[in-house]
Design an enzyme around this catalytic site. Structure first.
Site, PDB file in Angstrom:
ATOM      1  N   ASP A  55      -7.705   8.284   9.079  1.00 57.01           N
ATOM      2  CA  ASP A  55      -7.623   7.753   7.742  1.00 57.01           C
ATOM      3  C   ASP A  55      -8.924   6.660   7.467  1.00 57.01           C
ATOM      4  O   ASP A  55      -8.439   5.572   6.884  1.00 57.01           O
ATOM      5  CB  ASP A  55      -6.405   7.417   7.517  1.00 57.01           C
ATOM      6  CG  ASP A  55      -6.290   6.963   5.793  1.00 57.01           C
ATOM      7  OD1 ASP A  55      -7.014   7.826   5.033  1.00 57.01           O
ATOM      8  OD2 ASP A  55      -5.149   6.243   5.350  1.00 57.01           O
TER       9      ASP A  55
ATOM     10  N   LYS B 137       3.507  -5.723   9.099  1.00 55.52           N
ATOM     11  CA  LYS B 137       3.299  -4.761   8.118  1.00 55.52           C
ATOM     12  C   LYS B 137       4.685  -3.644   8.412  1.00 55.52           C
ATOM     13  O   LYS B 137       5.147  -3.498   9.108  1.00 55.52           O
ATOM     14  CB  LYS B 137       2.276  -3.733   8.585  1.00 55.52           C
ATOM     15  CG  LYS B 137       2.173  -2.416   7.963  1.00 55.52           C
ATOM     16  CD  LYS B 137       0.963  -1.463   8.129  1.00 55.52           C
ATOM     17  CE  LYS B 137      -0.226  -2.198   7.282  1.00 55.52           C
ATOM     18  NZ  LYS B 137      -1.491  -1.334   7.306  1.00 55.52           N
TER      19      LYS B 137
ATOM     20  N   GLY C  85       0.641  -1.250  -0.250  1.00 51.22           N
ATOM     21  CA  GLY C  85      -0.002  -0.200   0.029  1.00 51.22           C
ATOM     22  C   GLY C  85       0.798   1.205  -0.043  1.00 51.22           C
ATOM     23  O   GLY C  85       1.908   1.130  -0.271  1.00 51.22           O
ATOM     24  N   GLY C  86       0.315   2.387   0.270  1.00 55.69           N
ATOM     25  CA  GLY C  86       0.836   3.442   0.422  1.00 55.69           C
ATOM     26  C   GLY C  86       1.940   3.878   1.420  1.00 55.69           C
ATOM     27  O   GLY C  86       2.894   4.654   1.195  1.00 55.69           O
ATOM     28  N   MET C  87       1.782   3.251   2.428  1.00 55.60           N
ATOM     29  CA  MET C  87       2.611   3.427   3.650  1.00 55.60           C
ATOM     30  C   MET C  87       3.486   2.112   4.021  1.00 55.60           C
ATOM     31  O   MET C  87       4.566   2.453   4.613  1.00 55.60           O
ATOM     32  CB  MET C  87       1.656   3.832   4.857  1.00 55.60           C
ATOM     33  CG  MET C  87       0.948   5.123   4.920  1.00 55.60           C
ATOM     34  SD  MET C  87       0.701   5.727   6.402  1.00 55.60           S
ATOM     35  CE  MET C  87      -0.814   4.700   6.425  1.00 55.60           C
ATOM     36  N   ALA C  88       3.021   1.161   3.379  1.00 56.67           N
ATOM     37  CA  ALA C  88       3.670  -0.311   3.986  1.00 56.67           C
ATOM     38  C   ALA C  88       3.542  -1.199   2.982  1.00 56.67           C
ATOM     39  O   ALA C  88       2.475  -1.247   2.155  1.00 56.67           O
ATOM     40  CB  ALA C  88       3.157  -0.551   5.505  1.00 56.67           C
ATOM     41  N   THR C  89       4.209  -2.502   3.232  1.00 61.11           N
ATOM     42  CA  THR C  89       4.119  -3.601   2.591  1.00 61.11           C
ATOM     43  C   THR C  89       3.727  -4.648   3.706  1.00 61.11           C
ATOM     44  O   THR C  89       4.296  -4.828   4.782  1.00 61.11           O
ATOM     45  CB  THR C  89       5.412  -4.156   1.964  1.00 61.11           C
ATOM     46  OG1 THR C  89       5.623  -3.292   1.099  1.00 61.11           O
ATOM     47  CG2 THR C  89       5.038  -5.342   1.169  1.00 61.11           C
TER      48      THR C  89
END
Length: 629
Positions: free
Chosen positions: A130, A36, A16-20
């Protein structure tokens, strides 16, 4: 790959945008988890690790079935990671994409579940920031779960400090976040309201416009009501959306609990036929409107495939020329035999060395047996472990049962196998947690309770007494002396003041003066006496008192009273030889009454004698006989 000597990475789930997010296995607790790992760009900020750890700790405090649990956190190669609950199911985004829209009942139920999770988070001071379908998981069983609490804040702070931009999904961003990047609990309620609109209508507000235009709409325009898209929706839905998405935070529902109550009232008010109805699916799906955060979910668990082992057979038998082929092959085999034997020997040696290496590094030979640890001296256990070549990590905890300097527990436990290169975690006792008793004398009960709680102690028994010095409701004394050191589970008894003791004034009129004084002093009152003549009250007896009987006083107050001196006496003055009028004046001035008796007619008007005689003591006001010649 093994993270922190504990978490084995099995497969990548999503990015995703912040993490895998990876599917991992917790070796210590033998359970699957979601791991994460934050993207490297986030780690470029020197403050991110601290923020990440702070937010992870805050998120871990949220204990609720509707919140994805945070098990652990750490940093690997400068990148923060979270170990979280693995949820078997899908995201609300995936479900919404598949169905297009939800029934009214389904949308309201999901909204209520999300609000329940937000209520639990807000109670411990955590704001999500979010909320969106990607961060809402729909398990195969049970209520939906909200994930990524705290991560949006940590990432947003990094983004603001490095690029001056705000990280978030613009479709669900509240006006106050878009305009000033400020957020509180009502910010999450706004995003929940946008999700409710999307679940019912299948579209986000202002769909199809650019992210900048959508952000401008959030700041400048009210969110369009769902009934503008779906005309059969009842007004209750519009009212709920309006209450959740008011542009001014002060006009929004004030808390998640208020939002839950409002949602439940709508659920109860909507007829069943409307509740089970669903809007037509929009022609186009929702466009991407911002940075997405991949949810921790396993739609399809994908395992790593083993590498293919390809073997090619090149042995071909020809029908013709068999003899020459066999002869040639025979010579070749004889020439290759030494090489094959040498290769086999080398292979055996390599295999033996490899087997020995595996046995000593990963197999049974790589494990040692833990010495006994529990109850032993920390220094002794540490020495034993270091002598075995093991790393030692010592943590300290208070213990009511294990003496100071002894081992409470270890990981692994005593007698268990441990890899020879592992770090052993020892928990050493700091002994009983001792607390310093605060001075609470003179404080109110609430103040004393707060002071004891802040000191790690609890309030014990509370007695009450009258006090002339300490105000009512304040502490007179405490059982344990201030600044004493006591075990943390000690309860501190206190005595509270009931104020000054009320005393009823007794009736002392008509009683003997000395007895009255003793009665008053025994009660703690001050006796103040005066004297007066009385023709009716015997000498030494109380004539009057102030204040009157039954009046309420307090210790130390004064009671005044008048003691009788009996009748007032005067001495009969000598008026012999005085003229009648002068004699009468003298006697009356002495407070006496005069009765004149004329002797021989009283021709001369001269006083001859009095009865009683001059010098006699008589009651004031008595009648004196004056004989005049």
């Amino acid at each position: 790959m093994v993270i922190d000597n504990r978490y084995t990475i099995d497969a990548r789930i999503a990015r995703g945008g912040m993490a895998t997010v990876y599917l991992a296995h917790d070796q210590r607790l033998d359970r699957p988890v979601a791991l994460k790992v934050m993207h490297p760009y986030l780690a470029e900020s020197v403050d991110f690790v601290q923020r990440f750890r702070r937010e992870a700790r805050a998120a871990a405090r949220i204990l609720h079935p509707g919140v994805v649990s945070v098990y652990d956190q750490g940093v690997i190669h400068g990148q923060g990671y979270l170990v979280m609950e693995l949820v078997d199911g899908t995201t609300l985004r995936s479900l919404l994409t598949a169905q297009g829209t939800f029934t009214v009942e389904q949308a309201l139920r999901y909204t209520c579940d999300v609000l329940e999770a937000l209520r639990a988070a807000h109670r411990v001071g955590v704001i999500h920031r979010d909320i969106k379908p990607e961060n809402v998981l729909v398990p195969t069983e049970g209520t939906v779960k909200v994930t990524d609490f705290g991560l949006a804040r940590a990432a947003s702070e990094v983004s603001m400090s490095t690029t001056g931009s705000m990280l978030g999904t613009v479709a669900y961003v509240a006006p106050e976040v878009a305009s000033s990047n400020t957020a509180d609990a009502r910010t999450d309620l706004y995003a929940a309201g946008i999700m409710l609109v999307e679940m019912i209508t299948g579209r986000i507000p202002w769909a199809g416009e650019s992210p900048l235009q959508i952000a401008h709409h959030h700041v400048s325009d009210d969110v369009p009501l769902p009934s503008a898209e779906v005309d059969w929706l009842p007004r209750e839905i519009d009212d709920l959306v309006a209450a959740l998405t008011a542009r001014d935070p002060n006009e929004r529902l004030g808390s998640a609990q208020d939002a839950i109550d409002a949602t439940q009232r709508v659920i109860a008010a909507i007829p069943d036929d409307i509740a089970q109805r669903r809007a037509d699916r929009p022609e186009s799906t929702m466009p991407s409107t911002g940075t997405k955060t991949t949810a921790i979910v396993v739609d399809t668990l994908t395992a790593n495939l083993p590498a293919q082992i390809q073997t090619t057979s090149q042995a071909v038998v020809h029908a013709s020329g068999a003899t020459s082929a066999v002869a040639t092959e025979g010579k070749g085999r004889r020439r290759r035999a030494p090489k094959i034997i040498a290769a086999l020997i080398i292979l055996i040696i390599v295999a033996s060395l490899g087997g020995w290496w595996w046995w000593s590094e990963y197999g049974p030979g790589s494990y040692l047996t833990m010495p006994e640890t529990t109850g032993r001296s920390t220094t002794a256990v540490q020495s034993d472990l270091q002598a075995m070549g093991l790393g030692v990590v010592i943590e300290e905890e208070f213990s009511d049962d294990v003496p100071k300097g002894k081992i409470i527990t270890s990981d692994p436990e005593g007698g268990a196998p441990v890899h020879k290169r592992a770090d052993v975690r020892l928990v050493s006792s700091k002994g009983v947690d001792m607390k310093v008793v605060p001075d609470v004398v003179g404080q109110t009960r609430q103040q004393a309770t707060t002071a004891l709680t802040d000191a790690g102690l609890v309030l014990g028994n509370v007695a009450e007494e009258y006090s002339e010095d300490v105000k009512s409701g304040h502490v007179i004394s405490q059982k344990v002396k201030a600044k004493s050191s006591v075990p943390h589970d000690t309860s501190i008894d206190i005595v509270l003041s009931k104020g000054r003791e009320p005393i009823g004034v007794p009736k002392i009129v008509g009683t003997e003066a000395s007895a009255a004084k003793k009665t008053l002093e025994d009660l703690g009152l001050v006796a103040s006496s005066s004297e007066a003549f009385s023709d009716t009250v015997p000498e030494g007896t109380i004539i009057s008192q102030e204040p009157e009987a039954a009046t309420t006083l307090h210790r130390g107050d004064t009671v005044s009273y008048v003691v009788s001196k009996g009748p007032e006496l005067v001495t009969v003055p000598n008026v012999v030889g005085k003229q009648r009028d002068e004699a009468i004046s003298i006697l009356e001035a002495a407070g006496l009454k005069v009765e004149v008796h004329n002797v021989l007619g009283g021709v001369f008007g001269t006083s001859r004698y009095t009865d009683p005689d001059a010098g006699t003591s008589v009651r004031k006001g008595s009648t004196i006989a004056l004989y005049v010649v």
